[in-house]
Design a protein around this motif. Structure first.
Motif, PDB file in Angstrom:
ATOM      1  N   GLY A 202       2.596 -12.703  10.453  1.00 35.01           N
ATOM      2  CA  GLY A 202       1.634 -12.631   9.353  1.00 35.01           C
ATOM      3  C   GLY A 202       1.569 -11.255   8.701  1.00 35.01           C
ATOM      4  N   PHE A 203       2.308 -10.259   9.239  1.00 35.99           N
ATOM      5  CA  PHE A 203       2.293  -8.894   8.693  1.00 35.99           C
ATOM      6  C   PHE A 203       3.625  -8.501   8.051  1.00 35.99           C
ATOM      7  CE2 PHE A 203      -0.941  -8.941  11.994  1.00 35.99           C
ATOM      8  CZ  PHE A 203      -1.997  -8.287  11.394  1.00 35.99           C
ATOM      9  N   GLU A 204       4.483  -9.496   7.760  1.00 35.96           N
ATOM     10  CA  GLU A 204       5.813  -9.174   7.221  1.00 35.96           C
ATOM     11  C   GLU A 204       5.739  -8.464   5.866  1.00 35.96           C
ATOM     12  OE1 GLU A 204       7.760 -12.904   7.229  1.00 35.96           O
ATOM     13  OE2 GLU A 204       8.207 -12.888   9.385  1.00 35.96           O
ATOM     14  N   GLU A 205       4.732  -8.804   5.013  1.00 36.69           N
ATOM     15  CA  GLU A 205       4.634  -8.224   3.668  1.00 36.69           C
ATOM     16  C   GLU A 205       3.785  -6.947   3.648  1.00 36.69           C
ATOM     17  OE1 GLU A 205       3.141 -11.214   1.121  1.00 36.69           O
ATOM     18  OE2 GLU A 205       4.897 -12.540   1.312  1.00 36.69           O
ATOM     19  N   VAL A 206       3.226  -6.571   4.795  1.00 38.20           N
ATOM     20  CA  VAL A 206       2.389  -5.362   4.844  1.00 38.20           C
ATOM     21  C   VAL A 206       3.278  -4.158   5.127  1.00 38.20           C
ATOM     22  CG1 VAL A 206       0.470  -4.230   6.009  1.00 38.20           C
ATOM     23  CG2 VAL A 206       0.427  -6.709   5.654  1.00 38.20           C
ATOM     24  N   ASN A 207       3.372  -3.220   4.104  1.00 38.14           N
ATOM     25  CA  ASN A 207       4.192  -2.020   4.296  1.00 38.14           C
ATOM     26  C   ASN A 207       3.619  -0.883   3.441  1.00 38.14           C
ATOM     27  OD1 ASN A 207       5.374  -2.397   1.585  1.00 38.14           O
ATOM     28  ND2 ASN A 207       6.402  -4.156   2.577  1.00 38.14           N
ATOM     29  N   GLU A 208       4.136   0.314   3.625  1.00 32.66           N
ATOM     30  CA  GLU A 208       3.618   1.495   2.921  1.00 32.66           C
ATOM     31  C   GLU A 208       3.908   1.439   1.422  1.00 32.66           C
ATOM     32  OE1 GLU A 208       5.415   4.703   5.012  1.00 32.66           O
ATOM     33  OE2 GLU A 208       3.834   4.804   6.536  1.00 32.66           O
ATOM     34  N   GLU A 209       5.063   0.874   1.020  1.00 34.60           N
ATOM     35  CA  GLU A 209       5.410   0.781  -0.409  1.00 34.60           C
ATOM     36  C   GLU A 209       4.396  -0.056  -1.173  1.00 34.60           C
ATOM     37  OE1 GLU A 209       7.409   0.196   2.053  1.00 34.60           O
ATOM     38  OE2 GLU A 209       8.858   1.861   1.972  1.00 34.60           O
ATOM     39  N   GLN A 210       4.002  -1.168  -0.560  1.00 32.20           N
ATOM     40  CA  GLN A 210       3.034  -2.029  -1.239  1.00 32.20           C
ATOM     41  C   GLN A 210       1.685  -1.330  -1.379  1.00 32.20           C
ATOM     42  OE1 GLN A 210       2.250  -5.684   0.768  1.00 32.20           O
ATOM     43  NE2 GLN A 210       1.424  -6.703  -1.009  1.00 32.20           N
ATOM     44  N   ILE A 211       1.260  -0.577  -0.363  1.00 31.29           N
ATOM     45  CA  ILE A 211      -0.013   0.158  -0.425  1.00 31.29           C
ATOM     46  C   ILE A 211       0.032   1.214  -1.539  1.00 31.29           C
ATOM     47  CG2 ILE A 211      -1.513   1.737   0.857  1.00 31.29           C
ATOM     48  CD1 ILE A 211      -0.674   0.237   3.404  1.00 31.29           C
ATOM     49  N   SER A 212       1.166   1.952  -1.672  1.00 32.85           N
ATOM     50  CA  SER A 212       1.309   2.979  -2.723  1.00 32.85           C
ATOM     51  C   SER A 212       1.229   2.357  -4.112  1.00 32.85           C
ATOM     52  CB  SER A 212       2.638   3.715  -2.553  1.00 32.85           C
ATOM     53  OG  SER A 212       2.685   4.361  -1.298  1.00 32.85           O
ATOM     54  N   ALA A 213       1.880   1.193  -4.306  1.00 32.61           N
ATOM     55  CA  ALA A 213       1.853   0.515  -5.613  1.00 32.61           C
ATOM     56  C   ALA A 213       0.428   0.102  -5.983  1.00 32.61           C
ATOM     57  CB  ALA A 213       2.776  -0.704  -5.568  1.00 32.61           C
ATOM     58  N   GLN A 214      -0.297  -0.382  -5.013  1.00 35.55           N
ATOM     59  CA  GLN A 214      -1.678  -0.801  -5.278  1.00 35.55           C
ATOM     60  C   GLN A 214      -2.569   0.396  -5.635  1.00 35.55           C
ATOM     61  OE1 GLN A 214      -3.068  -3.710  -5.565  1.00 35.55           O
ATOM     62  NE2 GLN A 214      -1.308  -4.978  -4.977  1.00 35.55           N
ATOM     63  N   LYS A 215      -2.310   1.542  -5.035  1.00 38.66           N
ATOM     64  CA  LYS A 215      -3.102   2.743  -5.351  1.00 38.66           C
ATOM     65  C   LYS A 215      -2.849   3.215  -6.786  1.00 38.66           C
ATOM     66  CE  LYS A 215      -3.732   4.560  -0.659  1.00 38.66           C
ATOM     67  NZ  LYS A 215      -3.437   5.658   0.271  1.00 38.66           N
ATOM     68  N   GLU A 216      -1.603   3.169  -7.269  1.00 34.91           N
ATOM     69  CA  GLU A 216      -1.290   3.529  -8.659  1.00 34.91           C
ATOM     70  C   GLU A 216      -1.987   2.590  -9.634  1.00 34.91           C
ATOM     71  OE1 GLU A 216       0.336   6.093  -9.878  1.00 34.91           O
ATOM     72  OE2 GLU A 216       0.569   6.903  -7.847  1.00 34.91           O
ATOM     73  N   HIS A 217      -1.959   1.305  -9.294  1.00 33.72           N
ATOM     74  CA  HIS A 217      -2.624   0.309 -10.137  1.00 33.72           C
ATOM     75  C   HIS A 217      -4.135   0.575 -10.197  1.00 33.72           C
ATOM     76  CE1 HIS A 217      -3.499  -4.241 -10.954  1.00 33.72           C
ATOM     77  NE2 HIS A 217      -3.520  -3.506 -12.085  1.00 33.72           N
ATOM     78  N   LEU A 218      -4.727   1.048  -9.089  1.00 28.87           N
ATOM     79  CA  LEU A 218      -6.148   1.333  -9.022  1.00 28.87           C
ATOM     80  C   LEU A 218      -6.516   2.477  -9.976  1.00 28.87           C
ATOM     81  CD1 LEU A 218      -8.942   0.926  -7.711  1.00 28.87           C
ATOM     82  CD2 LEU A 218      -8.226   2.517  -5.915  1.00 28.87           C
ATOM     83  N   LYS A 219      -5.681   3.532 -10.056  1.00 31.15           N
ATOM     84  CA  LYS A 219      -5.952   4.655 -10.959  1.00 31.15           C
ATOM     85  C   LYS A 219      -6.026   4.181 -12.408  1.00 31.15           C
ATOM     86  CE  LYS A 219      -3.870   8.267  -8.095  1.00 31.15           C
ATOM     87  NZ  LYS A 219      -2.763   9.252  -7.982  1.00 31.15           N
ATOM     88  N   THR A 220      -5.082   3.335 -12.818  1.00 33.50           N
ATOM     89  CA  THR A 220      -5.043   2.809 -14.200  1.00 33.50           C
ATOM     90  C   THR A 220      -6.314   2.025 -14.508  1.00 33.50           C
ATOM     91  OG1 THR A 220      -2.646   2.662 -14.052  1.00 33.50           O
ATOM     92  CG2 THR A 220      -3.710   1.417 -15.811  1.00 33.50           C
ATOM     93  N   GLU A 221      -6.715   1.147 -13.602  1.00 33.15           N
ATOM     94  CA  GLU A 221      -7.883   0.313 -13.825  1.00 33.15           C
ATOM     95  C   GLU A 221      -9.166   1.146 -13.852  1.00 33.15           C
ATOM     96  OE1 GLU A 221      -8.061  -2.927 -14.564  1.00 33.15           O
ATOM     97  OE2 GLU A 221      -5.862  -2.922 -14.646  1.00 33.15           O
ATOM     98  N   GLN A 222      -9.232   2.207 -13.058  1.00 34.80           N
ATOM     99  CA  GLN A 222     -10.419   3.076 -13.064  1.00 34.80           C
ATOM    100  C   GLN A 222     -10.587   3.788 -14.417  1.00 34.80           C
ATOM    101  OE1 GLN A 222      -9.684   5.480  -9.615  1.00 34.80           O
ATOM    102  NE2 GLN A 222     -11.059   4.245  -8.288  1.00 34.80           N
ATOM    103  N   GLN A 223      -9.481   4.226 -15.052  1.00 31.18           N
ATOM    104  CA  GLN A 223      -9.548   4.851 -16.385  1.00 31.18           C
ATOM    105  C   GLN A 223     -10.087   3.871 -17.419  1.00 31.18           C
ATOM    106  OE1 GLN A 223      -5.596   6.296 -17.131  1.00 31.18           O
ATOM    107  NE2 GLN A 223      -5.798   8.046 -15.701  1.00 31.18           N
TER     108      GLN A 223
END
Length: 1012
Positions: A202-223
Motif C-alpha cells: 500500500g506504500f508503493e506510490e509514497v516517495n520523496e519525489e511525490q512529496i516535493s511535487a506536492q509542496k511546489e503545488h502548495l506554494k502556487t495555490e497559496q499565492q
C-alpha cells in the motif's frame, strides 16, 4: 533415592511379617544381602519396585501377578517402603492385596497409598505416581537404582533410540529439544513478514519525489489564495455597511408593527388585572375557612360511621360473654365430682396391671417347668461328650510314640533335596561344558578350510602380502616405462619441419625415432596389477576372518575353563554335602527308605491331628453344652425372680386401691376392665378440658368487653366536640361574607372556581407593560438614528452579489490549499511509516535466516541426540577409570559413530569389537563400571548428597582376583558418598562385607531376615 525401611508380609516366600531397617545398613556405605538359592533375596528388590511402581521384573499383569506373588499359606500381602527422594523429602509407599475367602485363586486388586512425612505425621498424597517422587520411570529405575537379576547388561545393550530416550529422561535433555519452539518462532516470524509485505504494497506510490511535487503545488495555490483574499476584504467592508443600514430600516418597520399590536392588547390586560386582584383577595380570606369546614364535615362523618361499627361489635361481645357464663354454670357440677372420678380411674389402672401380672405369672410357671426338663437333658449330653473325649485322648497318646521327630525329618529331607539340587546342577554344568566344547570344535572346523598354523599364520600371511607388493612394484615400474614410451611416440608423430619440438625446442627434426604400439601391453599390465590387488584384498579378508575366529575361540576357551572350574566347585560341594550326613536312623544311599518312613510318620501325624481335631471339636461341643446349661439355669432363676416380683407388685397395687375392691375384679376378663377404664378416662379428660376451655374464654372475653365499651364512649365524646367546631366555623364564614359585602357563600365559590394562578398572571401583566414601554423607546431611538439616511435596494443587491462571488472564490482557493497541505501531511506520515516498515522488514528477514539455521540444527531431535552422545562419551570416560583397573588395563569402553558401545581390546593391537563378544565376567565388570558412572552423573545432576543402588547377582562370574578388584572398587565408593547394596550367594564376599542381611527359609514360618 535412599531407602529407610521396608516391611514385608505374605509376599513370595515371606509368610510372616519381616522388617528391614536400611538406616543401619546404609550408614556402612556397602552392605550385602546373602542367602541360599530360593531363600528370597531378590524378592526384597521386587517388593521395593512393586511398592513404588506396581511392576515387577518376573511377573506382569497377564501372569496372575497378585496371586503368584502372594504366599500360598497367606491370605494377605502387605508392602510398606519408606525412602528419601532426590529432594531429601521423606515418603512412604504402601500396597496391600487380599485373597478372596470364597475363591483361593482370586486375589483382589492391590490398594495403593503414598504418604509424605510432614509435621511429625504421615500425610496421604492425592496421587500414587512414583515417577513424580523418584524422578525416574520404572524402566530407568531398574537401570540406575535397582538392577534386577539378569538385567545388569540391559543398559549396555540398549538400542540407540532407547538409550537416547533414557538419557533424555534421567538428565532432562528435553530442555534441548527446541524444534517446536523454533517452529513456533518461525511461523510467527513468517506471519509477521507476510503482514509487513502486505502493508508495504500500500506504500508503493509514497516517495520523496511525490512529496516535493506536492509542496511546489502548495506554494502556487497559496499565492492565488492571498490575491483572492485581498479583493474579498475590500468588497466585504462595503457589503457590511450596506447590510447594517438595511437591517436598521427593516427593524424600525417591524417594531412599529409590533407596537400597534400591543396598543390593541392594553385594554384586555387592564381587565385581567382587576379580575386577578379580586380572586387573590377572596382566596386569601375564604380558602382557610372553606377547607376547615370541609375537613370537619368529613371527620364527623367518619366518626359517626365508626361509632356504628364499634357499637355493633360491643353487642356481639356481650352476647358471647353471656353464652360462656351459661356453659360454665352447666358444667360446674360435673367438674366438682371430677376428683372422685379420677380416683376411680386410678384404681382401674392398678387393677388392669394386676390382671396382666396374673397372666404373666401363669406363663412364667409354665416356662420354669419346661426349663427344668431341658436342664436335665443337657446334663446327660455333657456326660456322654466327656466320655468320648477321654476315649479319643487315650487313642492319641498310643499313636505318639510311633511318630518320628519333625525336625529330624525336616533336616534329612532338606539334605536329600540339597543333594538332588547339587546333582542336577552338576548335570547342567556338565552339559554346559559339553556345549562349550562343541562350540570350540565348531570354531576349529571353521579354521580347517584355511589350512593354517595358528602360531605362525600371521607371519605367513604377512609374507604373502609382501610378495604380492613386490610383484606389484615390479609390474608398476614396467608400466611407467611403457607409458613414457607411449608419450614419446605421441610427440614423435606430432613433429613437423619448421615447428619447434615440445621437448628440446629444435625446428629441424632429421632423425625421428619410431616406436611400436604399446597400448595392448599396457592393458595387460593393468589387468595384472588389478589381479594382484584382488589377491591382496582376499588375503587380508582371510586374515581378518581368521583373527575373528581365533578371538571367538579364545573367548569360548576362557568360558570353557570357567565352566570347568564351576563344575569342580560343584563336585567339591557334593563331596562336602555327603560328609554332612550324620543321621544313623537312615542311609544316605537309600532315599526311598527315608521317604517310606517319612510318609509313615506323616500318616501317623495326620491320624494324631485328626484325633486332636475330633477332641477339639468335642471339647467345643462340651463347652457349648456347659454354656447352654449355664444359660438355662440363669433363665430358670430369672423366671423365679420375675414371678416373685410380679406377685409382690400385685400386693402393692392392692394396698394402693382407694375406692374399688380387687376381689370384685379378680376373675374378670382384662378386655372388659380395660374398656371400662378407657371410657372413664376419656370422660374425665373431656370434662377437665371443657371446663378449662370455658374459663379461658371467660378470661379472654371480659377485657375485650370492657375495651369495646371504652371505644364507643370515646367516639361519642369526639362527635360532640366536632359538632361544636362546625358551629364556630359557620359563624366565621358568615362574618367574612358580611365584611367583604357578599350576600351568599355561593358567590365566593364562583370566584374561587376560576382557579386563577395569581403569580403567573401578575408576571404576565408586568412583562406586557415592560415590553410596551421598551418598544416605544426603541422606535424613538431608531427614528432619530435614521433621519439623515436613505436605503437603495439595487445598490445593495449589486454589492451583495459581488460579495458572494468573491466569498466562493476565497473558499475554493482555501479548500485547495488545505487539501494540498493535508495531502502533504498524509504523504510525509505514510513515508515515515514506510521507512519504519522497511526497517522492521530487514530485521524480520535477518531473523528468518537465523531461524532457518536453527530449524536445521534442531530438526528431528538431532540436537538432543548430539547432547546425549556427549553425555554418553563422558559416561564412557568415567566408566573406563574403573573398567581399566578391573580388566588389568586390557580392555576399555568407547562410544562409536553409530551411537553404540564397543570394546577396545589392547591385547589385539587396540582394535574394536562388539560388547556382545565379552565373557560373562567381563560383561559384569563393564556393566558395573557403567552403573557406577551413571549413578555419579545422576547424583551430580540431582545435586543430592548421597546416592544408592542395588546389584542383584553377577559376582559368581568372577574369579577370586576379579572379585577382590570389584570389592575394592565398591569399598572406595564409601569415600564418594555412594551406597551400594549387593545380593549374592558368593561366600568370599560375605566374609569381606562388614554388615549384611542373612536370609534363611523356614518350612513353617517362611523366609526370615536377620542382620549379621
Amino acid at each position: 533415592m535412599i531407602p529407610i525401611q521396608l516391611t514385608l508380609e505374605g509376599l513370595y516366600s515371606y509368610q510372616e511379617r519381616q522388617k528391614i531397617d536400611f538406616e543401619n545398613l546404609t550408614e556402612a556405605g556397602l552392605f550385602g544381602i546373602f542367602g541360599s538359592v530360593g531363600s528370597g533375596k531378590s524378592s526384597i528388590l521386587e517388593a521395593i519396585s512393586f511398592a513404588l511402581y506396581g511392576e515387577t521384573e518376573r511377573l506382569n499383569a497377564r501372569d496372575k501377578r497378585t496371586y503368584n506373588m502372594m504366599n500360598l499359606k497367606s491370605n494377605k500381602s502387605y508392602i510398606e517402603f519408606d525412602f528419601l527422594n532426590y529432594e531429601n523429602k521423606k515418603f512412604r509407599a504402601t500396597r496391600e492385596f487380599r485373597r478372596n475367602s470364597k475363591n483361593f485363586e482370586d486375589v483382589k486388586t492391590p490398594t495403593v497409598t503414598f504418604y509424605e512425612w510432614k509435621n511429625e505425621n504421615w500425610i496421604p498424597l492425592e496421587h500414587s505416581n512414583a515417577e513424580k517422587l523418584v524422578g525416574l520411570s520404572y524402566a530407568n529405575f531398574k537401570r540406575t537404582i535397582i538392577i534386577p537379576q539378569g538385567q545388569f547388561k540391559e543398559f549396555l545393550e540398549l538400542g540407540a533410540t532407547e538409550r537416547t530416550n533414557m538419557m533424555k529422561e534421567i538428565f532432562s535433555l528435553q530442555r534441548f529439544d527446541l524444534q517446536n519452539n523454533v517452529s513456533v518462532l518461525n511461523a510467527k516470524n513468517r506471519s509477521e513478514l507476510d503482514q509487513l509485505e502486505g502493508q508495504l504494497k500500500g506504500f508503493e506510490e509514497v516517495n520523496e519525489e511525490q512529496i516535493s511535487a506536492q509542496k511546489e503545488h502548495l506554494k502556487t495555490e497559496q499565492q492565488k489564495f492571498e490575491e483572492v483574499q485581498n479583493v474579498f476584504r475590500e468588497t466585504e467592508e462595503k457589503y457590511v455597511k450596506l447590510k447594517t443600514l438595511k437591517d436598521d430600516f427593516e427593524m424600525l418597520h417591524q417594531k412599529k408593527s409590533d407596537f400597534e399590536k400591543l396598543t390593541q392588547q392594553k385594554s384586555e390586560i387592564d381587565i385581567l388585572e382587576t379580575k386577578t386582584e379580586l380572586y387573590d383577595s377572596v382566596f386569601r380570606i375564604f380558602t382557610p375557612l372553606v377547607s376547615e369546614k370541609n375537613k370537619l364535615a368529613k371527620e364527623i362523618y367518619e366518626q359517626q360511621k365508626s361509632k356504628e361499627q364499634q357499637f355493633k361489635i360491643l353487642q356481639e361481645t356481650e352476647i358471647q360473654f353471656e353464652n360462656t357464663k351459661n356453659k360454665l354454670s352447666a358444667i360446674q357440677p360435673k367438674y366438682e365430682a371430677l376428683h372422685q372420678s379420677k380416683i376411680q380411674e386410678n384404681d382401674l389402672s392398678l387393677i388392669l396391671q394386676m390382671l396382666k401380672f396374673s397372666d404373666e405369672i401363669e406363663t412364667l410357671k409354665e416356662r420354669t417347668k419346661k426349663g427344668s426338663e431341658k436342664v436335665k437333658e443337657v446334663e446327660a449330653n455333657q456326660k456322654l461328650i466327656q466320655n468320648k473325649i477321654e476315649e479319643l485322648s487315650k487313642n492319641a497318646e498310643l499313636l505318639k510314640p510311633k511318630k518320628l521327630d519333625s525336625n529330624l525329618l525336616l533336616n534329612v529331607g532338606n539334605w536329600f533335596s540339597e543333594r538332588q539340587k547339587l546333582t542336577e546342577t552338576l548335570q547342567i554344568q556338565a552339559g554346559k561344558i559339553d556345549s562349550k566344547k562343541l562350540e570350540t570344535q565348531k570354531i576349529l572346523d571353521e579354521l580347517k578350510p584355511f589350512k593354517i598354523n595358528p602360531e605362525t599364520f600371521k607371519n605367513d600371511f604377512k609374507t604373502q602380502i609382501e610378495t604380492l607388493e613386490n610383484q606389484r612394484k615390479t609390474i608398476s615400474e614396467k608400466r611407467n616405462h611403457l607409458e613414457v614410451q607411449q608419450k614419446l611416440a605421441h610427440f614423435a608423430n606430432e613433429l613437423h619441419d619448421g615447428e619447434s619440438c615440445p621437448l628440446c625446442g629444435a625446428l629441424e627434426h632429421p632423425n625421428i625415432v619410431h616406436f611400436d604400439d604399446v597400448n595392448s601391453e599396457l592393458n595387460e599390465i593393468q589387468k595384472q596389477i588389478e589381479q594382484l590387488e584382488i589377491q591382496k584384498e582376499h588375503i587380508q579378508k582371510q586374515l581378518l576372518e581368521i583373527e575373528k575366529i581365533l578371538d571367538r575361540k579364545k573367548i569360548f576357551e576362557e568360558q570353557l575353563k570357567s565352566e570347568e572350574e564351576s563344575l569342580k566347585q560343584i563336585q567339591n560341594n557334593i563331596d562336602e554335602h555327603l560328609k554332612g550326613f550324620i543321621w544313623k536312623e537312615f542311609s544316605s544311599e537309600n532315599q526311598n527308605d527315608f521317604e517310606e518312613k517319612r510318609q509313615q510318620s506323616f500318616s501317623i501325624e495326620k491320624q494324631i491331628d485328626e484325633l486332636n481335631r475330633q477332641i477339639s471339636l468335642e471339647q467345643k461341643n462340651l463347652d457349648k453344652e456347659r454354656e447352654n446349661l449355664d444359660s438355662y439355669n440363669k433363665a430358670l432363676e430369672k423366671f423365679r425372680l420375675d414371678e416373685a416380683k410380679k406377685e409382690e407388685q400385685i400386693k402393692t397395687n392392692e394396698r394402693n386401691l382407694k375406692v374399688l375392691e380387687w376381689s370384685n375384679y379378680k376373675e374378670k376378663v382384662i378386655v372388659d376392665v380395660e374398656e371400662t377404664y378407657i371410657k372413664l378416662a376419656h370422660s374425665n379428660l373431656e370434662t377437665e378440658q371443657n371446663y378449662n376451655q370455658f374459663i379461658k374464654e371467660e378470661k379472654e372475653i371480659s377485657p375485650k368487653l370492657a375495651e369495646q365499651k371504652t371505644i364507643v364512649h370515646q367516639l361519642e365524646k369526639r362527635i360532640s366536640e366536632l359538632e361544636k367546631e362546625i358551629s364556630e366555623n359557620t359563624n366565621q364564614i358568615e362574618k367574612a361574607l358580611s365584611e367583604q359585602q357578599f350576600s351568599t357563600v355561593e358567590e365566593v365559590y364562583q370566584i374561587l372556581a376560576q382557579e386563577i394562578n395569581v403569580r403567573e398572571i401578575r408576571n404576565q401583566i408586568q412583562q406586557f407593560r415592560i415590553q410596551f414601554e421598551t418598544l416605544k423607546n426603541s422606535i424613538l431611538e431608531l427614528e432619530n438614528k435614521l433621519k439623515d439616511f436613505s436605503f437603495n435596494d439595487e445598490e445593495f443587491l449589486t454589492i451583495e452579489n459581488q460579495f458572494k462571488t468573491f466569498e466562493n472564490d476565497l473558499k475554493t482557493a482555501n479548500d485547495s490549499v488545505v487539501k494540498i497541505a493535508t495531502e502533504i501531511e498524509r504523504l510525509e506520515k505514510e513515508f515515515r511509516k514506510k521507512e519504519n516498515l522497511l526497517k522492521d522488514l530487514a530485521l524480520l528477514q535477518k531473523r528468518a535466516e537465523n531461524l532457518k539455521i536453527m530449524t536445521n540444527l534442531f530438526k528431528g531431535a538431532g540436537f538432543v541426540q548430539y547432547v546425549s552422545s556427549i553425555y554418553l562419551r563422558q559416561l564412557c570416560d568415567h566408566a573406563n577409570v574403573r573398567f581399566h583397573r578391573m580388566t588389568r588395563n586390557q580392555l576399555s569402553l568407547q562410544f562409536n559413530e553409530n551411537n553404540d558401545f564397543e570394546i577396545i581390546d589392547y591385547l589385539n593391537e587396540g582394535r574394536s569389537r562388539s560388547v556382545k563378544t565379552l565373557s560373562g565376567g567381563q560383561a559384569f565388570q563393564v556393566s558395573l563400571s557403567l552403573a557406577l558412572a551413571l549413578a555419579e552423573s545422576v547424583q551430580t545432576n540431582a545435586q543430592s548428597e548421597k546416592n544408592f543402588f542395588f546389584i542383584d547377582e553377577g559376582f559368581g562370574t568372577q574369579d577370586v582376583e576379579s572379585v577382590n578388584i570389584v570389592f575394592e572398587t565398591l569399598m572406595n565408593l564409601q569415600k564418594e558418598n555412594r551406597i551400594v547394596g549387593i545380593i549374592s550367594h558368593v561366600e568370599e564376599l560375605k566374609e569381606k562385607i562388614p554388615v549384611s542381611l542373612n536370609i534363611t527359609k523356614d518350612e513353617e514360618k517362611g523366609s526370615l531376615i536377620e542382620i549379621v
